[in-house]
Design a protein around this motif. Sequence first.
Motif, PDB file in Angstrom:
ATOM      1  N   ASN A  35       1.222  -1.188   0.202  1.00 17.20           N
ATOM      2  CA  ASN A  35      -0.140  -0.039   0.249  1.00 17.20           C
ATOM      3  C   ASN A  35       0.837   1.275  -0.084  1.00 17.20           C
ATOM      4  O   ASN A  35       0.836   2.208  -0.560  1.00 17.20           O
ATOM      5  CB  ASN A  35      -0.788  -0.592   1.416  1.00 17.20           C
ATOM      6  CG  ASN A  35      -1.978  -0.933   1.021  1.00 17.20           C
ATOM      7  OD1 ASN A  35      -2.856  -0.654  -0.193  1.00 17.20           O
ATOM      8  ND2 ASN A  35      -2.356  -1.962   1.911  1.00 17.20           N
ATOM      9  N   GLU A  36       2.352   1.438   0.848  1.00 15.25           N
ATOM     10  CA  GLU A  36       2.981   2.486   0.029  1.00 15.25           C
ATOM     11  C   GLU A  36       3.485   2.672  -0.924  1.00 15.25           C
ATOM     12  O   GLU A  36       3.149   3.395  -1.020  1.00 15.25           O
ATOM     13  CB  GLU A  36       4.660   2.198   1.579  1.00 15.25           C
ATOM     14  CG  GLU A  36       3.904   2.689   2.820  1.00 15.25           C
ATOM     15  CD  GLU A  36       4.715   1.727   4.005  1.00 15.25           C
ATOM     16  OE1 GLU A  36       5.632   1.549   3.512  1.00 15.25           O
ATOM     17  OE2 GLU A  36       4.274   1.855   4.921  1.00 15.25           O
TER      18      GLU A  36
ATOM     19  N   PHE B 124       3.476   5.275  -3.668  1.00 16.28           N
ATOM     20  CA  PHE B 124       4.241   6.337  -4.113  1.00 16.28           C
ATOM     21  C   PHE B 124       4.157   6.409  -5.254  1.00 16.28           C
ATOM     22  O   PHE B 124       4.066   7.936  -5.955  1.00 16.28           O
ATOM     23  CB  PHE B 124       5.213   5.508  -3.916  1.00 16.28           C
ATOM     24  CG  PHE B 124       7.033   5.924  -3.916  1.00 16.28           C
ATOM     25  CD1 PHE B 124       7.026   7.159  -4.454  1.00 16.28           C
ATOM     26  CD2 PHE B 124       6.911   5.431  -5.084  1.00 16.28           C
ATOM     27  CE1 PHE B 124       8.970   7.590  -4.915  1.00 16.28           C
ATOM     28  CE2 PHE B 124       8.436   5.748  -6.374  1.00 16.28           C
ATOM     29  CZ  PHE B 124       8.737   6.778  -5.672  1.00 16.28           C
ATOM     30  N   TYR B 125       3.595   5.435  -6.032  1.00 15.03           N
ATOM     31  CA  TYR B 125       3.278   5.602  -7.252  1.00 15.03           C
ATOM     32  C   TYR B 125       2.315   6.800  -7.740  1.00 15.03           C
ATOM     33  O   TYR B 125       2.250   7.205  -9.271  1.00 15.03           O
ATOM     34  CB  TYR B 125       3.450   4.173  -8.081  1.00 15.03           C
ATOM     35  CG  TYR B 125       4.599   3.304  -8.486  1.00 15.03           C
ATOM     36  CD1 TYR B 125       5.167   3.680  -9.212  1.00 15.03           C
ATOM     37  CD2 TYR B 125       5.137   3.065  -7.260  1.00 15.03           C
ATOM     38  CE1 TYR B 125       6.631   3.222  -9.376  1.00 15.03           C
ATOM     39  CE2 TYR B 125       6.986   2.292  -7.675  1.00 15.03           C
ATOM     40  CZ  TYR B 125       7.310   2.487  -8.674  1.00 15.03           C
ATOM     41  OH  TYR B 125       8.427   1.648  -9.250  1.00 15.03           O
ATOM     42  N   ARG B 126       1.540   6.725  -7.253  1.00 13.69           N
ATOM     43  CA  ARG B 126       0.264   7.093  -7.024  1.00 13.69           C
ATOM     44  C   ARG B 126       0.642   8.550  -7.345  1.00 13.69           C
ATOM     45  O   ARG B 126       0.256   9.853  -8.132  1.00 13.69           O
ATOM     46  CB  ARG B 126      -1.274   7.275  -6.472  1.00 13.69           C
ATOM     47  CG  ARG B 126      -1.621   6.045  -6.834  1.00 13.69           C
ATOM     48  CD  ARG B 126      -3.284   6.409  -5.697  1.00 13.69           C
ATOM     49  NE  ARG B 126      -3.758   4.591  -6.712  1.00 13.69           N
ATOM     50  CZ  ARG B 126      -4.808   4.235  -6.007  1.00 13.69           C
ATOM     51  NH1 ARG B 126      -4.633   4.242  -4.823  1.00 13.69           N
ATOM     52  NH2 ARG B 126      -5.331   2.724  -5.500  1.00 13.69           N
TER      53      ARG B 126
ATOM     54  N   LEU C 256       2.427   9.197 -10.499  1.00 14.45           N
ATOM     55  CA  LEU C 256       1.626   9.567 -11.433  1.00 14.45           C
ATOM     56  C   LEU C 256       0.916  11.136 -11.213  1.00 14.45           C
ATOM     57  O   LEU C 256       0.435  11.912 -12.100  1.00 14.45           O
ATOM     58  CB  LEU C 256      -0.210   8.786 -11.191  1.00 14.45           C
ATOM     59  CG  LEU C 256      -0.795   7.965 -12.263  1.00 14.45           C
ATOM     60  CD1 LEU C 256       0.363   7.516 -13.661  1.00 14.45           C
ATOM     61  CD2 LEU C 256      -1.656   6.825 -12.199  1.00 14.45           C
ATOM     62  N   GLN C 257       0.515  12.176 -10.090  1.00 14.31           N
ATOM     63  CA  GLN C 257      -0.250  12.722 -10.077  1.00 14.31           C
ATOM     64  C   GLN C 257       0.823  14.112 -10.794  1.00 14.31           C
ATOM     65  O   GLN C 257      -0.033  14.956 -10.819  1.00 14.31           O
ATOM     66  CB  GLN C 257      -0.516  13.483  -8.245  1.00 14.31           C
ATOM     67  CG  GLN C 257      -1.495  12.831  -7.777  1.00 14.31           C
ATOM     68  CD  GLN C 257      -1.924  12.496  -6.623  1.00 14.31           C
ATOM     69  OE1 GLN C 257      -1.366  13.220  -5.916  1.00 14.31           O
ATOM     70  NE2 GLN C 257      -2.980  12.082  -6.334  1.00 14.31           N
ATOM     71  N   LEU C 258       2.211  13.575 -10.321  1.00 12.38           N
ATOM     72  CA  LEU C 258       2.894  14.796 -10.873  1.00 12.38           C
ATOM     73  C   LEU C 258       3.085  14.868 -11.947  1.00 12.38           C
ATOM     74  O   LEU C 258       3.172  15.611 -13.090  1.00 12.38           O
ATOM     75  CB  LEU C 258       4.121  14.672 -10.199  1.00 12.38           C
ATOM     76  CG  LEU C 258       4.092  15.173  -8.720  1.00 12.38           C
ATOM     77  CD1 LEU C 258       6.240  14.721  -8.291  1.00 12.38           C
ATOM     78  CD2 LEU C 258       4.462  16.706  -9.201  1.00 12.38           C
TER      79      LEU C 258
ATOM     80  N   ARG D  50       0.841   0.829 -14.635  1.00 14.03           N
ATOM     81  CA  ARG D  50       0.546  -0.496 -14.565  1.00 14.03           C
ATOM     82  C   ARG D  50       1.496  -1.324 -13.534  1.00 14.03           C
ATOM     83  O   ARG D  50       0.828  -2.369 -13.295  1.00 14.03           O
ATOM     84  CB  ARG D  50       1.468  -1.283 -15.947  1.00 14.03           C
ATOM     85  CG  ARG D  50       1.013  -0.482 -16.910  1.00 14.03           C
ATOM     86  CD  ARG D  50       1.575  -1.679 -18.921  1.00 14.03           C
ATOM     87  NE  ARG D  50       0.845  -1.768 -19.838  1.00 14.03           N
ATOM     88  CZ  ARG D  50       1.676  -1.788 -20.419  1.00 14.03           C
ATOM     89  NH1 ARG D  50       2.943  -1.302 -21.005  1.00 14.03           N
ATOM     90  NH2 ARG D  50       0.780  -1.714 -21.905  1.00 14.03           N
ATOM     91  N   ILE D  51       2.363  -0.304 -13.250  1.00  8.43           N
ATOM     92  CA  ILE D  51       2.732  -0.647 -11.523  1.00  8.43           C
ATOM     93  C   ILE D  51       1.907  -0.711 -10.899  1.00  8.43           C
ATOM     94  O   ILE D  51       2.038  -1.990  -9.615  1.00  8.43           O
ATOM     95  CB  ILE D  51       4.129   0.728 -11.535  1.00  8.43           C
ATOM     96  CG1 ILE D  51       4.956  -0.053 -12.413  1.00  8.43           C
ATOM     97  CG2 ILE D  51       4.506   0.085  -9.923  1.00  8.43           C
ATOM     98  CD1 ILE D  51       6.595   0.801 -12.742  1.00  8.43           C
ATOM     99  N   ILE D  52       0.726   0.225 -10.780  1.00 13.89           N
ATOM    100  CA  ILE D  52       0.176   0.105  -9.381  1.00 13.89           C
ATOM    101  C   ILE D  52      -0.803  -0.787  -9.841  1.00 13.89           C
ATOM    102  O   ILE D  52      -1.232  -1.782  -9.112  1.00 13.89           O
ATOM    103  CB  ILE D  52      -0.499   1.406 -10.104  1.00 13.89           C
ATOM    104  CG1 ILE D  52       0.107   3.027  -9.235  1.00 13.89           C
ATOM    105  CG2 ILE D  52      -2.053   1.925  -8.706  1.00 13.89           C
ATOM    106  CD1 ILE D  52      -0.308   5.252  -9.676  1.00 13.89           C
TER     107      ILE D  52
END
Length: 185
Positions: free
Chosen positions: A129-130, A134-136, A139-141, A159-161
């Motif tokens: 979940n961490e 992190f990857y979200r 994605l936002q940036l 895909r990683i998420i």
Amino acid sequence: MQEFQYELMSNMSIKIKYNYGGEFFTFNMYPKEGYWIIHPFEGILLGNRQMCVLVLKELFQNKSFHVMLAKEQITFNSIRSSIDLSDSEEMIFTTWERDAKASEGNPVKEFIQSHTLDDIICLEKERLNERISFYRQILQLMFMQDLGPDDPEFIAVQRIIHAFETAVDHIQGSSGPHFPDRKRF
């Protein structure tokens, strides 16, 4: 409020709060000369060696403390007290040193032997979940820089998420019944 809390003050200092007998005691852990030094801040612990020994013994048996040590890659046999506990310190650390020798200083083996399967599964879900979080953020940036679903890097992060989310779903499905508080390994 939980009985054990910690906060990373820096990569060289960890602040620990531990509830013993309905009272919170604050400790600081920091590396020095190859060891991690644990220092109590309360006068009752600094001035009363027996009380300090009692609180430290309970702290070192706390599963949340074990998890914190594992996450920060700190071994039991590298912990020392900043105050002189004389014979008492030997009593506290002898068990851990014996366990470390039995597992030949292998921190992974130490971690496995000191946790239940439920603990390990729970930790794995937390780590995943961490990573998702992190990857979200990445994605936002990317989205704020006008990158979207047609960008190859944006798609790769999605895909990683998705892979991490699928892993969490599989772990939750496979954990099935809870295992009793026993160490099987």
